[in-house]
Design an enzyme around this catalytic site. Structure first.
Site, PDB file in Angstrom:
ATOM      1  N   ASP A  80      81.668 138.395 106.515  1.00 41.43           N
ATOM      2  CA  ASP A  80      82.073 139.069 107.750  1.00 41.43           C
ATOM      3  C   ASP A  80      82.963 140.285 107.468  1.00 41.43           C
ATOM      4  O   ASP A  80      83.787 140.251 106.556  1.00 41.43           O
ATOM      5  CB  ASP A  80      82.821 138.041 108.612  1.00 41.43           C
TER       6      ASP A  80
ATOM      7  N   GLU B 150      74.384 142.550 110.356  1.00 43.89           N
ATOM      8  CA  GLU B 150      75.086 142.872 111.606  1.00 43.89           C
ATOM      9  C   GLU B 150      75.898 144.141 111.382  1.00 43.89           C
ATOM     10  O   GLU B 150      76.522 144.319 110.343  1.00 43.89           O
ATOM     11  CB  GLU B 150      76.011 141.714 112.006  1.00 43.89           C
TER      12      GLU B 150
END
Ligand SMILES: [Zn+2]
Length: 499
Positions: free
Chosen positions: A170, A277
Protein backbone atom coordinates in the site's frame (compact mmCIF):
# COMPACT_ATOMS: atom_id res chain seq x y z
CA UNK A 1 -5.57 -42.77 8.37
CA UNK A 2 -7.62 -39.62 8.16
CA UNK A 3 -7.09 -36.14 9.56
CA UNK A 4 -9.17 -36.89 12.64
CA UNK A 5 -7.05 -39.96 13.50
CA UNK A 6 -3.86 -37.96 13.09
CA UNK A 7 -5.08 -35.22 15.44
CA UNK A 8 -6.20 -37.81 18.00
CA UNK A 9 -2.81 -39.53 17.93
CA UNK A 10 -1.07 -36.16 18.31
CA UNK A 11 -3.20 -35.31 21.33
CA UNK A 12 -2.50 -38.73 22.86
CA UNK A 13 1.26 -38.28 22.43
CA UNK A 14 1.47 -34.80 23.91
CA UNK A 15 -1.48 -35.06 26.30
CA UNK A 16 -2.25 -31.47 27.26
CA UNK A 17 0.97 -29.79 26.25
CA UNK A 18 -0.49 -28.19 23.11
CA UNK A 19 -3.84 -26.79 22.12
CA UNK A 20 -4.67 -27.83 18.56
CA UNK A 21 -6.31 -25.54 15.99
CA UNK A 22 -8.57 -28.17 14.50
CA UNK A 23 -9.60 -26.16 11.46
CA UNK A 24 -6.01 -25.71 10.38
CA UNK A 25 -5.17 -29.28 9.39
CA UNK A 26 -4.31 -29.87 5.75
CA UNK A 27 -2.74 -32.89 4.15
CA UNK A 28 -0.75 -33.95 1.17
CA UNK A 29 -0.50 -37.73 0.65
CA UNK A 30 0.80 -39.14 3.98
CA UNK A 31 1.83 -35.75 5.32
CA UNK A 32 -0.26 -33.63 7.67
CA UNK A 33 0.20 -30.05 8.79
CA UNK A 34 -1.62 -28.14 11.49
CA UNK A 35 -1.21 -25.31 13.97
CA UNK A 36 -0.82 -25.82 17.72
CA UNK A 37 0.04 -23.60 20.66
CA UNK A 38 1.41 -24.00 24.16
CA UNK A 39 1.00 -21.28 26.76
CA UNK A 40 3.70 -19.11 25.16
CA UNK A 41 3.70 -19.52 21.41
CA UNK A 42 2.20 -21.04 18.29
CA UNK A 43 3.90 -23.81 16.29
CA UNK A 44 3.46 -25.72 13.10
CA UNK A 45 3.01 -29.43 13.75
CA UNK A 46 4.16 -31.68 10.94
CA UNK A 47 3.24 -35.37 10.92
CA UNK A 48 4.57 -37.23 7.95
CA UNK A 49 7.20 -39.19 6.14
CA UNK A 50 10.84 -38.54 7.13
CA UNK A 51 11.70 -36.94 3.78
CA UNK A 52 8.90 -34.39 4.29
CA UNK A 53 9.46 -33.78 8.00
CA UNK A 54 13.13 -33.01 7.47
CA UNK A 55 12.31 -30.10 5.17
CA UNK A 56 10.96 -28.15 8.14
CA UNK A 57 12.92 -26.35 10.83
CA UNK A 58 12.05 -27.13 14.42
CA UNK A 59 12.69 -29.41 17.33
CA UNK A 60 14.20 -32.83 16.64
CA UNK A 61 11.43 -35.04 15.34
CA UNK A 62 9.89 -37.37 17.83
CA UNK A 63 10.50 -40.89 16.65
CA UNK A 64 6.87 -41.80 16.97
CA UNK A 65 6.00 -44.41 14.46
CA UNK A 66 2.37 -43.81 13.77
CA UNK A 67 0.39 -46.56 12.14
CA UNK A 68 1.87 -48.84 9.52
CA UNK A 69 2.99 -45.78 7.54
CA UNK A 70 5.54 -45.08 10.33
CA UNK A 71 5.09 -41.32 10.37
CA UNK A 72 7.22 -38.89 12.35
CA UNK A 73 5.99 -35.94 14.40
CA UNK A 74 7.85 -32.66 14.48
CA UNK A 75 7.06 -29.36 16.23
CA UNK A 76 8.24 -26.59 13.91
CA UNK A 77 8.65 -22.83 14.10
CA UNK A 78 6.38 -20.30 12.48
CA UNK A 79 9.26 -18.86 10.48
CA UNK A 80 9.73 -17.73 6.90
CA UNK A 81 11.55 -20.86 5.78
CA UNK A 82 8.79 -23.19 6.99
CA UNK A 83 6.12 -20.99 5.46
CA UNK A 84 7.90 -20.97 2.10
CA UNK A 85 7.93 -24.79 2.09
CA UNK A 86 4.22 -24.82 2.92
CA UNK A 87 3.44 -22.27 0.21
CA UNK A 88 5.10 -24.52 -2.32
CA UNK A 89 3.09 -27.55 -1.31
CA UNK A 90 -0.20 -25.63 -0.98
CA UNK A 91 -0.58 -22.93 -3.66
CA UNK A 92 -3.77 -21.61 -2.00
CA UNK A 93 -1.46 -20.04 0.59
CA UNK A 94 -0.17 -17.61 -2.03
CA UNK A 95 -1.89 -14.25 -2.64
CA UNK A 96 -4.22 -14.06 -5.64
CA UNK A 97 -5.33 -11.56 -8.25
CA UNK A 98 -8.60 -9.84 -7.40
CA UNK A 99 -9.54 -7.88 -10.51
CA UNK A 100 -12.94 -6.20 -10.53
CA UNK A 101 -14.62 -8.19 -7.78
CA UNK A 102 -15.87 -6.12 -4.84
CA UNK A 103 -13.08 -6.15 -2.29
CA UNK A 104 -12.23 -5.03 1.20
CA UNK A 105 -8.80 -4.49 2.76
CA UNK A 106 -8.07 -5.24 6.39
CA UNK A 107 -4.74 -3.76 7.42
CA UNK A 108 -3.33 -5.63 10.39
CA UNK A 109 -0.61 -3.71 12.21
CA UNK A 110 0.12 -6.35 14.86
CA UNK A 111 0.07 -9.24 12.38
CA UNK A 112 -2.23 -11.44 14.46
CA UNK A 113 -5.65 -10.42 13.15
CA UNK A 114 -6.09 -12.52 10.00
CA UNK A 115 -8.08 -15.40 11.56
CA UNK A 116 -10.53 -12.85 13.00
CA UNK A 117 -10.74 -11.00 9.71
CA UNK A 118 -11.51 -14.25 7.91
CA UNK A 119 -14.33 -15.01 10.35
CA UNK A 120 -15.88 -11.68 9.39
CA UNK A 121 -15.65 -12.43 5.65
CA UNK A 122 -17.31 -15.84 6.04
CA UNK A 123 -20.36 -16.23 3.83
CA UNK A 124 -19.86 -12.88 2.12
CA UNK A 125 -19.06 -12.50 -1.52
CA UNK A 126 -16.34 -9.91 -0.95
CA UNK A 127 -12.74 -10.54 -1.95
CA UNK A 128 -10.51 -10.16 1.14
CA UNK A 129 -7.29 -8.20 0.83
CA UNK A 130 -5.81 -9.56 4.05
CA UNK A 131 -2.25 -8.29 3.81
CA UNK A 132 -2.30 -4.55 3.39
CA UNK A 133 0.29 -2.27 4.83
CA UNK A 134 1.79 1.00 3.71
CA UNK A 135 5.43 1.90 3.80
CA UNK A 136 4.66 4.45 6.51
CA UNK A 137 2.83 1.92 8.68
CA UNK A 138 5.70 -0.55 8.40
CA UNK A 139 8.21 2.05 9.54
CA UNK A 140 6.02 2.85 12.52
CA UNK A 141 5.51 -0.76 13.51
CA UNK A 142 9.07 -1.90 12.67
CA UNK A 143 7.80 -4.48 10.18
CA UNK A 144 8.61 -5.12 6.52
CA UNK A 145 6.90 -6.50 3.39
CA UNK A 146 7.93 -10.06 4.14
CA UNK A 147 6.88 -10.04 7.75
CA UNK A 148 3.48 -8.51 6.95
CA UNK A 149 2.79 -11.11 4.28
CA UNK A 150 4.10 -14.04 6.34
CA UNK A 151 1.95 -13.08 9.34
CA UNK A 152 -1.12 -12.95 7.11
CA UNK A 153 -0.44 -16.32 5.54
CA UNK A 154 0.14 -17.97 8.91
CA UNK A 155 -3.23 -16.50 9.85
CA UNK A 156 -4.85 -18.09 6.77
CA UNK A 157 -3.21 -21.37 7.69
CA UNK A 158 -4.45 -21.18 11.27
CA UNK A 159 -8.01 -20.56 10.08
CA UNK A 160 -7.84 -23.40 7.55
CA UNK A 161 -8.78 -20.89 4.86
CA UNK A 162 -8.42 -22.24 1.36
CA UNK A 163 -10.07 -19.43 -0.59
CA UNK A 164 -8.31 -16.66 -2.44
CA UNK A 165 -6.96 -13.56 -0.71
CA UNK A 166 -5.08 -10.48 -1.82
CA UNK A 167 -1.87 -8.86 -0.62
CA UNK A 168 -1.61 -5.12 -1.15
CA UNK A 169 1.68 -3.23 -1.00
CA UNK A 170 0.00 0.00 0.00
CA UNK A 171 1.06 3.58 -0.75
CA UNK A 172 4.25 2.66 -2.55
CA UNK A 173 6.14 5.66 -3.81
CA UNK A 174 9.06 4.31 -5.82
CA UNK A 175 10.36 1.44 -7.91
CA UNK A 176 12.74 0.17 -5.24
CA UNK A 177 9.83 -0.46 -2.86
CA UNK A 178 7.75 -1.97 -5.65
CA UNK A 179 10.50 -4.41 -6.45
CA UNK A 180 10.89 -5.46 -2.83
CA UNK A 181 7.17 -6.07 -2.45
CA UNK A 182 6.98 -7.96 -5.75
CA UNK A 183 9.88 -10.17 -4.67
CA UNK A 184 7.96 -11.15 -1.53
CA UNK A 185 4.94 -12.26 -3.55
CA UNK A 186 2.55 -9.29 -3.28
CA UNK A 187 -0.11 -9.33 -5.98
CA UNK A 188 -1.56 -5.84 -5.52
CA UNK A 189 0.35 -2.59 -5.68
CA UNK A 190 -0.99 0.79 -4.67
CA UNK A 191 1.03 3.50 -6.35
CA UNK A 192 1.08 6.79 -4.52
CA UNK A 193 2.43 9.54 -6.78
CA UNK A 194 1.56 12.32 -4.31
CA UNK A 195 5.17 13.57 -4.23
CA UNK A 196 4.67 14.54 -7.88
CA UNK A 197 1.28 16.20 -7.53
CA UNK A 198 1.44 20.00 -7.55
CA UNK A 199 -0.71 21.54 -4.85
CA UNK A 200 0.05 25.20 -5.56
CA UNK A 201 -1.70 25.47 -8.93
CA UNK A 202 -4.95 26.92 -7.67
CA UNK A 203 -3.03 29.84 -6.17
CA UNK A 204 -1.38 30.85 -9.46
CA UNK A 205 -2.63 33.61 -11.76
CA UNK A 206 -3.59 33.07 -15.40
CA UNK A 207 -0.31 34.32 -16.79
CA UNK A 208 1.77 32.05 -14.59
CA UNK A 209 -0.49 29.12 -15.44
CA UNK A 210 -0.18 29.70 -19.17
CA UNK A 211 3.56 29.98 -18.92
CA UNK A 212 3.89 26.80 -16.92
CA UNK A 213 1.50 25.00 -19.22
CA UNK A 214 3.51 25.51 -22.38
CA UNK A 215 6.53 24.04 -20.62
CA UNK A 216 4.78 20.67 -20.34
CA UNK A 217 6.35 18.53 -23.10
CA UNK A 218 3.07 17.17 -24.52
CA UNK A 219 0.89 20.19 -23.77
CA UNK A 220 -0.19 20.65 -27.38
CA UNK A 221 -1.21 17.04 -27.69
CA UNK A 222 -3.21 17.26 -24.45
CA UNK A 223 -5.02 20.34 -25.70
CA UNK A 224 -5.92 18.68 -28.95
CA UNK A 225 -7.27 15.65 -27.15
CA UNK A 226 -9.29 17.27 -24.40
CA UNK A 227 -9.89 20.99 -24.82
CA UNK A 228 -13.57 21.80 -25.18
CA UNK A 229 -14.55 18.14 -25.29
CA UNK A 230 -17.72 17.45 -23.44
CA UNK A 231 -18.54 14.24 -21.61
CA UNK A 232 -22.11 13.38 -20.81
CA UNK A 233 -22.24 11.83 -17.38
CA UNK A 234 -25.40 11.20 -15.37
CA UNK A 235 -27.32 13.69 -17.50
CA UNK A 236 -24.71 16.32 -16.73
CA UNK A 237 -22.21 17.73 -19.17
CA UNK A 238 -18.59 17.81 -18.05
CA UNK A 239 -16.45 20.11 -20.17
CA UNK A 240 -12.72 20.62 -19.94
CA UNK A 241 -12.43 24.34 -20.67
CA UNK A 242 -9.05 26.03 -20.98
CA UNK A 243 -8.72 27.02 -17.33
CA UNK A 244 -9.70 23.66 -15.88
CA UNK A 245 -7.62 21.72 -18.41
CA UNK A 246 -4.55 23.83 -17.65
CA UNK A 247 -5.00 23.46 -13.92
CA UNK A 248 -5.63 19.74 -13.97
CA UNK A 249 -2.80 19.00 -16.40
CA UNK A 250 -0.35 21.01 -14.35
CA UNK A 251 -1.48 19.42 -11.11
CA UNK A 252 -1.24 15.81 -12.28
CA UNK A 253 1.06 15.52 -15.31
CA UNK A 254 4.27 14.72 -13.39
CA UNK A 255 2.36 12.30 -11.18
CA UNK A 256 0.95 10.51 -14.21
CA UNK A 257 4.42 10.25 -15.72
CA UNK A 258 5.62 8.63 -12.49
CA UNK A 259 2.71 6.16 -12.52
CA UNK A 260 3.47 5.15 -16.11
CA UNK A 261 7.12 4.56 -15.18
CA UNK A 262 6.19 2.40 -12.19
CA UNK A 263 3.62 0.45 -14.21
CA UNK A 264 6.11 -0.26 -17.00
CA UNK A 265 8.49 -1.59 -14.38
CA UNK A 266 5.89 -3.88 -12.81
CA UNK A 267 4.67 -5.16 -16.14
CA UNK A 268 8.16 -6.20 -17.07
CA UNK A 269 9.06 -7.55 -13.65
CA UNK A 270 6.00 -9.46 -12.41
CA UNK A 271 5.57 -12.83 -14.02
CA UNK A 272 1.95 -13.25 -12.96
CA UNK A 273 -0.97 -10.85 -13.24
CA UNK A 274 -1.35 -8.23 -10.54
CA UNK A 275 -3.80 -5.66 -9.26
CA UNK A 276 -2.78 -2.06 -9.62
CA UNK A 277 -4.29 0.80 -7.69
CA UNK A 278 -3.51 4.45 -8.30
CA UNK A 279 -4.01 6.57 -5.19
CA UNK A 280 -4.31 10.32 -5.27
CA UNK A 281 -6.23 10.42 -1.98
CA UNK A 282 -3.39 11.76 0.14
CA UNK A 283 -3.36 15.23 -1.34
CA UNK A 284 -4.67 18.44 0.21
CA UNK A 285 -7.16 19.02 -2.61
CA UNK A 286 -10.38 17.14 -3.25
CA UNK A 287 -10.30 15.33 -6.61
CA UNK A 288 -12.95 16.96 -8.81
CA UNK A 289 -15.00 14.83 -11.22
CA UNK A 290 -13.18 16.57 -14.08
CA UNK A 291 -9.79 15.68 -12.62
CA UNK A 292 -10.96 12.09 -12.14
CA UNK A 293 -12.03 11.96 -15.78
CA UNK A 294 -8.74 13.38 -17.02
CA UNK A 295 -6.55 11.09 -14.87
CA UNK A 296 -8.36 7.95 -15.97
CA UNK A 297 -8.46 8.87 -19.66
CA UNK A 298 -4.76 9.68 -19.62
CA UNK A 299 -3.85 6.45 -17.82
CA UNK A 300 -5.84 4.40 -20.30
CA UNK A 301 -4.35 6.30 -23.24
CA UNK A 302 -0.87 5.48 -21.94
CA UNK A 303 -1.82 1.81 -21.68
CA UNK A 304 -1.72 1.56 -17.89
CA UNK A 305 -3.83 -1.44 -16.91
CA UNK A 306 -5.10 -0.50 -13.47
CA UNK A 307 -7.94 -2.03 -11.44
CA UNK A 308 -8.58 0.62 -8.78
CA UNK A 309 -8.31 4.32 -8.35
CA UNK A 310 -8.43 6.05 -4.94
CA UNK A 311 -9.53 9.66 -5.16
CA UNK A 312 -9.68 12.32 -2.49
CA UNK A 313 -13.45 12.41 -2.07
CA UNK A 314 -15.44 15.32 -0.71
CA UNK A 315 -15.63 15.63 3.09
CA UNK A 316 -13.40 15.15 6.08
CA UNK A 317 -11.97 11.64 6.26
CA UNK A 318 -10.40 11.23 9.66
CA UNK A 319 -8.85 8.09 11.05
CA UNK A 320 -10.89 5.55 12.99
CA UNK A 321 -14.13 7.54 13.26
CA UNK A 322 -17.29 8.25 11.25
CA UNK A 323 -17.32 10.42 8.13
CA UNK A 324 -17.39 14.12 8.99
CA UNK A 325 -19.31 16.26 6.54
CA UNK A 326 -22.61 16.47 4.76
CA UNK A 327 -23.47 12.94 3.64
CA UNK A 328 -26.02 14.25 1.11
CA UNK A 329 -23.45 16.48 -0.56
CA UNK A 330 -20.99 13.62 -0.60
CA UNK A 331 -23.63 11.40 -2.20
CA UNK A 332 -24.35 13.98 -4.88
CA UNK A 333 -20.73 14.45 -5.89
CA UNK A 334 -19.93 10.77 -5.53
CA UNK A 335 -22.71 9.79 -7.91
CA UNK A 336 -20.82 11.74 -10.57
CA UNK A 337 -17.58 9.89 -9.82
CA UNK A 338 -19.42 6.58 -9.93
CA UNK A 339 -21.03 7.52 -13.26
CA UNK A 340 -17.65 8.48 -14.74
CA UNK A 341 -16.23 5.13 -13.64
CA UNK A 342 -19.19 3.31 -15.16
CA UNK A 343 -18.99 5.24 -18.44
CA UNK A 344 -15.29 4.67 -18.94
CA UNK A 345 -15.39 1.20 -17.40
CA UNK A 346 -12.79 -1.36 -16.48
CA UNK A 347 -11.86 -0.18 -13.01
CA UNK A 348 -13.11 0.15 -9.42
CA UNK A 349 -13.29 3.14 -7.12
CA UNK A 350 -11.29 2.73 -3.96
CA UNK A 351 -11.99 4.33 -0.61
CA UNK A 352 -9.09 4.81 1.77
CA UNK A 353 -9.39 5.70 5.45
CA UNK A 354 -12.47 3.47 5.35
CA UNK A 355 -12.41 2.51 9.04
CA UNK A 356 -15.77 3.17 10.71
CA UNK A 357 -17.23 5.25 7.84
CA UNK A 358 -20.54 3.45 8.24
CA UNK A 359 -22.70 6.31 6.97
CA UNK A 360 -21.06 6.41 3.52
CA UNK A 361 -20.68 2.68 2.87
CA UNK A 362 -24.18 2.14 1.46
CA UNK A 363 -23.74 5.08 -0.92
CA UNK A 364 -20.32 3.90 -1.95
CA UNK A 365 -21.39 0.37 -2.80
CA UNK A 366 -24.74 1.16 -4.34
CA UNK A 367 -23.52 3.94 -6.62
CA UNK A 368 -20.61 1.83 -7.85
CA UNK A 369 -22.79 -1.30 -8.07
CA UNK A 370 -20.06 -3.25 -6.34
CA UNK A 371 -17.20 -1.96 -8.49
CA UNK A 372 -15.50 -0.82 -5.32
CA UNK A 373 -12.66 -1.43 -2.95
CA UNK A 374 -12.42 -0.19 0.64
CA UNK A 375 -9.36 -0.05 2.87
CA UNK A 376 -9.36 -0.15 6.65
CA UNK A 377 -6.50 -0.57 9.09
CA UNK A 378 -6.80 1.59 12.19
CA UNK A 379 -10.07 0.08 13.27
CA UNK A 380 -8.43 -3.32 13.74
CA UNK A 381 -5.75 -1.79 15.95
CA UNK A 382 -8.41 0.03 17.98
CA UNK A 383 -10.38 -3.17 18.57
CA UNK A 384 -7.19 -4.85 19.72
CA UNK A 385 -6.37 -2.10 22.20
CA UNK A 386 -10.00 -2.23 23.32
CA UNK A 387 -9.49 -5.89 24.25
CA UNK A 388 -6.38 -4.84 26.21
CA UNK A 389 -8.54 -2.29 28.06
CA UNK A 390 -11.08 -5.02 28.84
CA UNK A 391 -8.62 -7.67 29.97
CA UNK A 392 -5.59 -5.76 31.27
CA UNK A 393 -6.82 -2.38 32.54
CA UNK A 394 -3.53 -1.41 34.18
CA UNK A 395 -1.67 -1.94 30.91
CA UNK A 396 -4.28 0.09 29.07
CA UNK A 397 -3.93 2.96 31.56
CA UNK A 398 -0.19 3.03 30.89
CA UNK A 399 -0.78 3.11 27.13
CA UNK A 400 -3.37 5.85 27.48
CA UNK A 401 -1.10 8.13 29.54
CA UNK A 402 1.78 7.52 27.16
CA UNK A 403 -0.43 8.34 24.17
CA UNK A 404 -1.51 11.62 25.78
CA UNK A 405 2.14 12.61 26.11
CA UNK A 406 2.91 11.76 22.48
CA UNK A 407 -0.23 13.04 20.83
CA UNK A 408 0.94 16.51 19.82
CA UNK A 409 4.08 15.12 18.20
CA UNK A 410 2.26 12.27 16.42
CA UNK A 411 -0.67 14.26 15.10
CA UNK A 412 1.60 16.17 12.71
CA UNK A 413 1.12 13.73 9.80
CA UNK A 414 -2.67 13.61 10.15
CA UNK A 415 -5.61 15.85 9.49
CA UNK A 416 -7.53 15.72 12.78
CA UNK A 417 -10.00 17.69 14.84
CA UNK A 418 -9.27 15.77 18.03
CA UNK A 419 -9.75 17.70 21.25
CA UNK A 420 -7.94 16.02 24.14
CA UNK A 421 -9.84 18.06 26.70
CA UNK A 422 -12.99 16.12 25.81
CA UNK A 423 -11.39 12.85 26.97
CA UNK A 424 -12.33 12.16 30.61
CA UNK A 425 -9.48 11.92 33.11
CA UNK A 426 -8.47 8.28 33.09
CA UNK A 427 -8.03 8.25 36.88
CA UNK A 428 -11.74 8.86 37.30
CA UNK A 429 -12.79 5.92 35.13
CA UNK A 430 -13.42 2.51 36.69
CA UNK A 431 -11.73 -0.50 35.09
CA UNK A 432 -14.92 -1.90 33.64
CA UNK A 433 -15.77 1.42 32.04
CA UNK A 434 -12.49 1.90 30.16
CA UNK A 435 -14.08 0.17 27.20
CA UNK A 436 -16.41 3.17 26.76
CA UNK A 437 -13.43 5.26 25.69
CA UNK A 438 -13.57 3.35 22.41
CA UNK A 439 -17.01 4.79 21.69
CA UNK A 440 -15.77 8.36 21.82
CA UNK A 441 -14.07 10.00 18.83
CA UNK A 442 -11.36 11.89 20.70
CA UNK A 443 -10.14 8.92 22.69
CA UNK A 444 -10.32 6.67 19.62
CA UNK A 445 -8.10 9.04 17.72
CA UNK A 446 -5.75 9.43 20.67
CA UNK A 447 -4.99 5.69 20.52
CA UNK A 448 -5.26 5.44 16.75
CA UNK A 449 -2.64 7.93 15.69
CA UNK A 450 -0.08 7.17 18.41
CA UNK A 451 0.16 3.47 17.46
CA UNK A 452 3.73 3.75 16.21
CA UNK A 453 4.97 5.48 19.34
CA UNK A 454 3.15 2.98 21.55
CA UNK A 455 4.58 -0.03 19.73
CA UNK A 456 8.13 1.32 19.56
CA UNK A 457 8.38 2.69 23.12
CA UNK A 458 11.35 1.22 25.01
CA UNK A 459 12.58 1.56 28.58
CA UNK A 460 16.15 2.37 29.67
CA UNK A 461 17.18 -1.27 29.26
CA UNK A 462 16.06 -1.25 25.64
CA UNK A 463 13.01 -3.41 26.29
CA UNK A 464 9.60 -2.64 24.81
CA UNK A 465 7.34 -0.98 27.35
CA UNK A 466 4.00 -2.00 25.81
CA UNK A 467 4.46 -4.05 22.64
CA UNK A 468 5.31 -7.43 24.18
CA UNK A 469 2.64 -7.05 26.83
CA UNK A 470 0.00 -6.20 24.23
CA UNK A 471 0.86 -9.36 22.30
CA UNK A 472 0.79 -11.38 25.52
CA UNK A 473 -2.67 -10.18 26.50
CA UNK A 474 -4.08 -10.82 23.01
CA UNK A 475 -2.46 -14.26 22.97
CA UNK A 476 -3.90 -15.13 26.36
CA UNK A 477 -7.37 -13.81 25.48
CA UNK A 478 -7.35 -14.90 21.88
CA UNK A 479 -11.03 -15.85 21.80
CA UNK A 480 -12.06 -12.41 23.02
CA UNK A 481 -9.66 -10.80 20.57
CA UNK A 482 -11.02 -12.72 17.59
CA UNK A 483 -14.64 -12.25 18.64
CA UNK A 484 -14.51 -8.49 19.22
CA UNK A 485 -12.52 -7.91 16.06
CA UNK A 486 -14.54 -10.12 13.74
CA UNK A 487 -17.81 -8.61 15.01
CA UNK A 488 -16.51 -5.13 14.34
CA UNK A 489 -15.28 -5.91 10.82
CA UNK A 490 -18.59 -7.67 10.16
CA UNK A 491 -20.38 -4.39 10.91
CA UNK A 492 -18.38 -2.91 8.03
CA UNK A 493 -18.92 -5.79 5.62
CA UNK A 494 -22.64 -6.08 6.24
CA UNK A 495 -23.13 -2.60 4.81
CA UNK A 496 -21.40 -3.64 1.62
CA UNK A 497 -23.48 -6.58 0.54
CA UNK A 498 -26.41 -4.64 -0.79
CA UNK A 499 -25.14 -4.25 -4.35
ZN1 LIG B 1 -4.60 6.27 1.20
Amino acid sequence: MNKKDILQIFIDIYSNKYKVYYNSIISEKYNYFFLVKDNQKKYLAVVGKPEMVEKFEGSTPEEKKIGKEELLVKICYLNHHNLSVLREIFPHLNPSFCGLKPSFGTGDRLGIATPAHLQAFQGKDIFPILAQQSVREMARTERNWQKVLDDTIWGCFEAGYIGPFGADADHVKDIKELKEAADCGYRMFTLDPSDFIRNDIKKLGKQELDQLYIQIPNSKEIKKLYLGKSYKVNGQELILDEKSLNEITLTYSEALKHVVKCYEFLKGYKKDNFDLEISVDETPTVTSPLAHLFIVLELQRKGVNFQNIALHFLGDWQKGIEYIGNVKEFAKEFSLHAAIAKNIGGYKLSLHTGSDKFSVYPIFTQETEGLCHIKTAGTTWLEEVKVVAMKAPALYRGIHRFALKNFEKDRASYNLTTDLSRIPDIDTIADDELVNLFKQNDSRQLIHITYGSILRAKNDEGKYIFKDRIYKVLFQYEENHYRELSNHIKRHLELLISF
